[in-house]
Enzyme design. Sequence first.
Site, short mmCIF file in Angstrom:
data_model
loop_
_atom_site.label_atom_id
_atom_site.label_comp_id
_atom_site.label_asym_id
_atom_site.label_seq_id
_atom_site.Cartn_x
_atom_site.Cartn_y
_atom_site.Cartn_z
N LYS A 170 0.84 -1.21 0.00
CA LYS A 170 0.00 0.00 0.00
C LYS A 170 0.87 1.26 0.00
CE LYS A 170 -2.45 -1.13 3.69
NZ LYS A 170 -1.85 -2.43 4.02
N ARG A 190 -9.50 0.62 9.02
CA ARG A 190 -9.12 -0.78 9.19
C ARG A 190 -10.28 -1.58 9.76
NH1 ARG A 190 -3.26 0.38 9.56
NH2 ARG A 190 -2.12 -1.56 9.71
N ARG A 220 11.86 -6.15 4.30
CA ARG A 220 11.56 -4.72 4.27
C ARG A 220 12.50 -3.93 5.19
NH1 ARG A 220 5.41 -2.78 4.52
NH2 ARG A 220 5.41 -3.50 6.67
N ARG A 256 11.56 -2.08 10.68
CA ARG A 256 10.45 -1.60 11.50
C ARG A 256 10.24 -2.53 12.68
NH1 ARG A 256 5.17 -0.13 7.96
NH2 ARG A 256 4.22 -1.28 9.67
N ARG A 278 -0.51 -9.62 12.56
CA ARG A 278 -1.16 -8.53 11.82
C ARG A 278 -2.02 -9.09 10.70
NH1 ARG A 278 3.76 -5.31 10.12
NH2 ARG A 278 2.37 -3.74 9.28
P1 AMP Z 1 0.77 0.28 9.27
O1 AMP Z 1 2.02 1.02 8.96
O2 AMP Z 1 -0.42 0.81 8.53
O3 AMP Z 1 0.93 -1.21 9.13
O4 AMP Z 1 0.44 0.55 10.83
C1 AMP Z 1 1.36 0.24 11.85
C2 AMP Z 1 0.64 0.11 13.19
O5 AMP Z 1 0.00 1.36 13.53
C3 AMP Z 1 -0.51 -0.91 13.21
O6 AMP Z 1 -0.05 -2.24 13.43
C4 AMP Z 1 -1.37 -0.38 14.37
O7 AMP Z 1 -0.77 -0.69 15.63
C5 AMP Z 1 -1.26 1.13 14.19
N1 AMP Z 1 -2.32 1.63 13.28
C6 AMP Z 1 -2.15 2.22 12.06
N2 AMP Z 1 -3.33 2.54 11.50
C7 AMP Z 1 -4.29 2.14 12.40
C8 AMP Z 1 -5.72 2.18 12.38
N3 AMP Z 1 -6.40 2.67 11.35
N4 AMP Z 1 -6.36 1.68 13.48
C9 AMP Z 1 -5.71 1.18 14.52
N5 AMP Z 1 -4.36 1.09 14.59
C10 AMP Z 1 -3.64 1.56 13.53
#
Ligand code: AMP
Length: 206
Positions: free
Chosen positions: A13, A87, A121, A151, A162
């Site tokens: 994404k 999400r 990554r 990360r 996840r």
């Molecule tokens: P991402 O980079 O989008 O994979 O997000 C990394 C982490 O941020 C996720 O595993 C969640 O802990 C938190 N996070 C990001 N976006 C959301 C969301 N829309 N709702 C809840 N937690 C989020």
Amino acid sequence: MNIVLLGKPGAGKGYVSKYLQEKYGFTHISTGDLCRKNIKEKTEVGLLLEDYCQKGLLAPIDLILKMLKEEVLSHKNENIIFDGFPRTIEQAKELESITDVNLVLFVDVADATILERISKRRVCPKCNKMFSIDDAKDEKCTNCGANLIVRADDNLDVAKNRLLIYEKETKPLVDYYKAKIVVVDNSGSVDNTHKILDNIASKFLK
Ligand code: AMP
């Protein structure tokens, strides 16, 4: 024109956003990036978010909404790509009260490819540019020269967790958005993904 990006963690994404941002001038709002920025800067919200992000768990909606609303307000009248939000169905409904969603892109890749990509990554801690170790063998950012890092949530156990959360909480959004969704097959070459995105742009962007 606002786009929501859906797809499993690691599906690409961020990469799709970057292309649409650079080629078509979209503003990229990633709630994951907002979480990481706040955690790094040790803000009040960041301190509350840290544990959720490290474990790959969904953070409480009020914390995410606070950051998101501020970001959307600071990009009024721009075309936005929402990456990592919504999400859950609850979050999708909240987004409707903040702004319109015109198009939903579902970035599609097989699980095995995702786990391989996540394990390779790397990310630049300064400018957030993403790399695969295959393309950044000296582990330096080609943009700003900083040393790349893994990360905190990119280890395999967290990645699997996840994916499970995605299946339970986020996948229902594919049905929720069925009238607006277009699939972007991101399992092929970079050129192939670009072609798919250019086709979508020629069809939907005016
Ligand atoms: P991402 O980079 O989008 O994979 O997000 C990394 C982490 O941020 C996720 O595993 C969640 O802990 C938190 N996070 C990001 N976006 C959301 C969301 N829309 N709702 C809840 N937690 C989020």
